[in-house]
Design a protein around this motif. Structure first.
Motif, PDB file in Angstrom:
ATOM      1  N   CYS A  63       0.920  -1.136   0.087  1.00 17.29           N
ATOM      2  CA  CYS A  63      -0.148   0.018   0.045  1.00 17.29           C
ATOM      3  C   CYS A  63       0.915   1.193  -0.026  1.00 17.29           C
ATOM      4  O   CYS A  63       1.749   1.387   0.853  1.00 17.29           O
ATOM      5  CB  CYS A  63      -0.927  -0.006   0.974  1.00 17.29           C
ATOM      6  SG  CYS A  63      -2.221   1.240   1.222  1.00 17.29           S
ATOM      7  N   LEU A  64       0.715   2.086  -0.992  1.00 16.28           N
ATOM      8  CA  LEU A  64       1.394   3.291  -1.116  1.00 16.28           C
ATOM      9  C   LEU A  64       0.797   4.602  -0.823  1.00 16.28           C
ATOM     10  O   LEU A  64       1.357   5.225  -0.021  1.00 16.28           O
ATOM     11  CB  LEU A  64       1.793   3.582  -2.665  1.00 16.28           C
ATOM     12  CG  LEU A  64       2.725   2.519  -3.466  1.00 16.28           C
ATOM     13  CD1 LEU A  64       2.573   2.582  -4.958  1.00 16.28           C
ATOM     14  CD2 LEU A  64       3.984   2.423  -3.057  1.00 16.28           C
ATOM     15  N   GLY A  83       2.261   1.745   3.853  1.00 17.96           N
ATOM     16  CA  GLY A  83       3.161   1.083   4.336  1.00 17.96           C
ATOM     17  C   GLY A  83       3.175  -0.284   4.598  1.00 17.96           C
ATOM     18  O   GLY A  83       4.218  -1.210   5.094  1.00 17.96           O
ATOM     19  N   MET A  84       1.770  -0.830   4.446  1.00 22.56           N
ATOM     20  CA  MET A  84       1.749  -2.226   4.818  1.00 22.56           C
ATOM     21  C   MET A  84       1.463  -3.124   3.493  1.00 22.56           C
ATOM     22  O   MET A  84       1.330  -2.636   2.592  1.00 22.56           O
ATOM     23  CB  MET A  84       0.231  -2.157   5.631  1.00 22.56           C
ATOM     24  CG  MET A  84       0.227  -1.713   7.146  1.00 22.56           C
ATOM     25  SD  MET A  84      -1.350  -1.837   7.616  1.00 22.56           S
ATOM     26  CE  MET A  84      -1.548  -3.567   8.272  1.00 22.56           C
ATOM     27  N   SER A  85       1.675  -4.436   3.824  1.00 29.82           N
ATOM     28  CA  SER A  85       1.624  -5.430   2.547  1.00 29.82           C
ATOM     29  C   SER A  85       0.803  -6.607   2.943  1.00 29.82           C
ATOM     30  O   SER A  85       0.510  -6.817   4.140  1.00 29.82           O
ATOM     31  CB  SER A  85       3.137  -5.835   2.345  1.00 29.82           C
ATOM     32  OG  SER A  85       3.903  -4.919   2.036  1.00 29.82           O
ATOM     33  N   TYR A  86       0.380  -7.378   2.007  1.00 28.30           N
ATOM     34  CA  TYR A  86      -0.164  -8.907   2.239  1.00 28.30           C
ATOM     35  C   TYR A  86       0.514  -9.602   1.159  1.00 28.30           C
ATOM     36  O   TYR A  86       0.979  -8.915  -0.105  1.00 28.30           O
ATOM     37  CB  TYR A  86      -1.548  -8.961   2.348  1.00 28.30           C
ATOM     38  CG  TYR A  86      -2.298  -8.939   1.177  1.00 28.30           C
ATOM     39  CD1 TYR A  86      -2.458  -9.746   0.399  1.00 28.30           C
ATOM     40  CD2 TYR A  86      -3.189  -7.580   0.759  1.00 28.30           C
ATOM     41  CE1 TYR A  86      -3.378  -9.811  -0.789  1.00 28.30           C
ATOM     42  CE2 TYR A  86      -4.101  -7.630  -0.382  1.00 28.30           C
ATOM     43  CZ  TYR A  86      -4.062  -8.746  -1.293  1.00 28.30           C
ATOM     44  OH  TYR A  86      -4.863  -8.664  -2.327  1.00 28.30           O
ATOM     45  N   ILE A  87       0.605 -10.896   1.212  1.00 26.38           N
ATOM     46  CA  ILE A  87       1.045 -11.879   0.362  1.00 26.38           C
ATOM     47  C   ILE A  87       0.120 -13.192   0.352  1.00 26.38           C
ATOM     48  O   ILE A  87      -0.067 -13.461   1.504  1.00 26.38           O
ATOM     49  CB  ILE A  87       2.431 -12.086   0.581  1.00 26.38           C
ATOM     50  CG1 ILE A  87       3.276 -13.032  -0.681  1.00 26.38           C
ATOM     51  CG2 ILE A  87       2.581 -12.774   1.729  1.00 26.38           C
ATOM     52  CD1 ILE A  87       4.652 -13.189  -0.617  1.00 26.38           C
ATOM     53  N   VAL A  88       0.058 -13.580  -0.571  1.00 29.41           N
ATOM     54  CA  VAL A  88      -0.734 -14.845  -0.732  1.00 29.41           C
ATOM     55  C   VAL A  88      -0.492 -15.693  -2.000  1.00 29.41           C
ATOM     56  O   VAL A  88      -0.166 -14.967  -3.058  1.00 29.41           O
ATOM     57  CB  VAL A  88      -2.262 -14.811  -0.696  1.00 29.41           C
ATOM     58  CG1 VAL A  88      -2.884 -13.855  -2.024  1.00 29.41           C
ATOM     59  CG2 VAL A  88      -3.073 -15.813  -0.600  1.00 29.41           C
ATOM     60  N   SER A  89      -0.500 -17.031  -2.042  1.00 33.99           N
ATOM     61  CA  SER A  89      -0.161 -17.686  -3.271  1.00 33.99           C
ATOM     62  C   SER A  89      -1.205 -18.057  -3.857  1.00 33.99           C
ATOM     63  O   SER A  89      -2.538 -17.907  -3.501  1.00 33.99           O
ATOM     64  CB  SER A  89       0.192 -19.145  -2.908  1.00 33.99           C
ATOM     65  OG  SER A  89       1.805 -18.830  -2.475  1.00 33.99           O
ATOM     66  N   ASP A  90      -1.441 -18.414  -5.370  1.00 27.38           N
ATOM     67  CA  ASP A  90      -2.520 -18.675  -6.001  1.00 27.38           C
ATOM     68  C   ASP A  90      -3.332 -19.816  -5.382  1.00 27.38           C
ATOM     69  O   ASP A  90      -2.784 -20.520  -4.635  1.00 27.38           O
ATOM     70  CB  ASP A  90      -2.086 -19.336  -7.427  1.00 27.38           C
ATOM     71  CG  ASP A  90      -1.519 -18.386  -8.200  1.00 27.38           C
ATOM     72  OD1 ASP A  90      -1.409 -17.344  -8.146  1.00 27.38           O
ATOM     73  OD2 ASP A  90      -1.080 -18.701  -9.513  1.00 27.38           O
TER      74      ASP A  90
END
Length: 117
Positions: A63-64, A83-90
């Motif tokens: 998030c910018l 400043g926050m992120s998330y990650i997830v696989s397919d």
């Protein structure tokens, strides 16, 4: 993991064309670069944006500016702010985005996020 073999590359986003994608409500604006097995996008969601589909793709999201609500199909919600992120696989979640006041995100996805499940 697949070797993407991307040479040194700078990105001047003001020179990357912008496409418009209507949500259930609001609009998403994408600026996209694609390489073999990799997509990098600068994405802006308008005020009151709600995605028109549940996404199964994997992403790395940063998030910018602004705030986005990430909703999972099971009803779980999380909020990303600057400043926050998330990650997830397919194929590991059904998720969609919504905003109240808009947001600007850097989203990276590609074959490296494919799930082995």
């Amino acid at each position: 993991m697949e070797n993407l073999e991307i040479p040194f590359h700078t990105i001047d986003w003001k020179n990357v064309s912008r496409t418009e994608h209507k949500g259930e409500t609001g609009i998403a604006y994408w600026q996209s670069l694609e390489f073999s097995g990799l997509r990098i996008r600068l994405v802006e969601y308008s005020k009151n944006y709600l995605a028109d589909h549940w996404c199964e793709k994997g992403h790395i999201v940063y998030c910018l500016e602004g705030e986005v609500i990430n909703e999972l199909k099971d009803g779980t919600q999380s909020i990303l702010t600057k400043g926050m992120s998330y990650i997830v696989s397919d194929n590991l979640s059904s998720h969609r985005s919504k905003t109240e006041n808009g947001v600007k995100l850097l989203i990276i996805d590609g074959t490296f996020l494919q799930s082995t499940i």
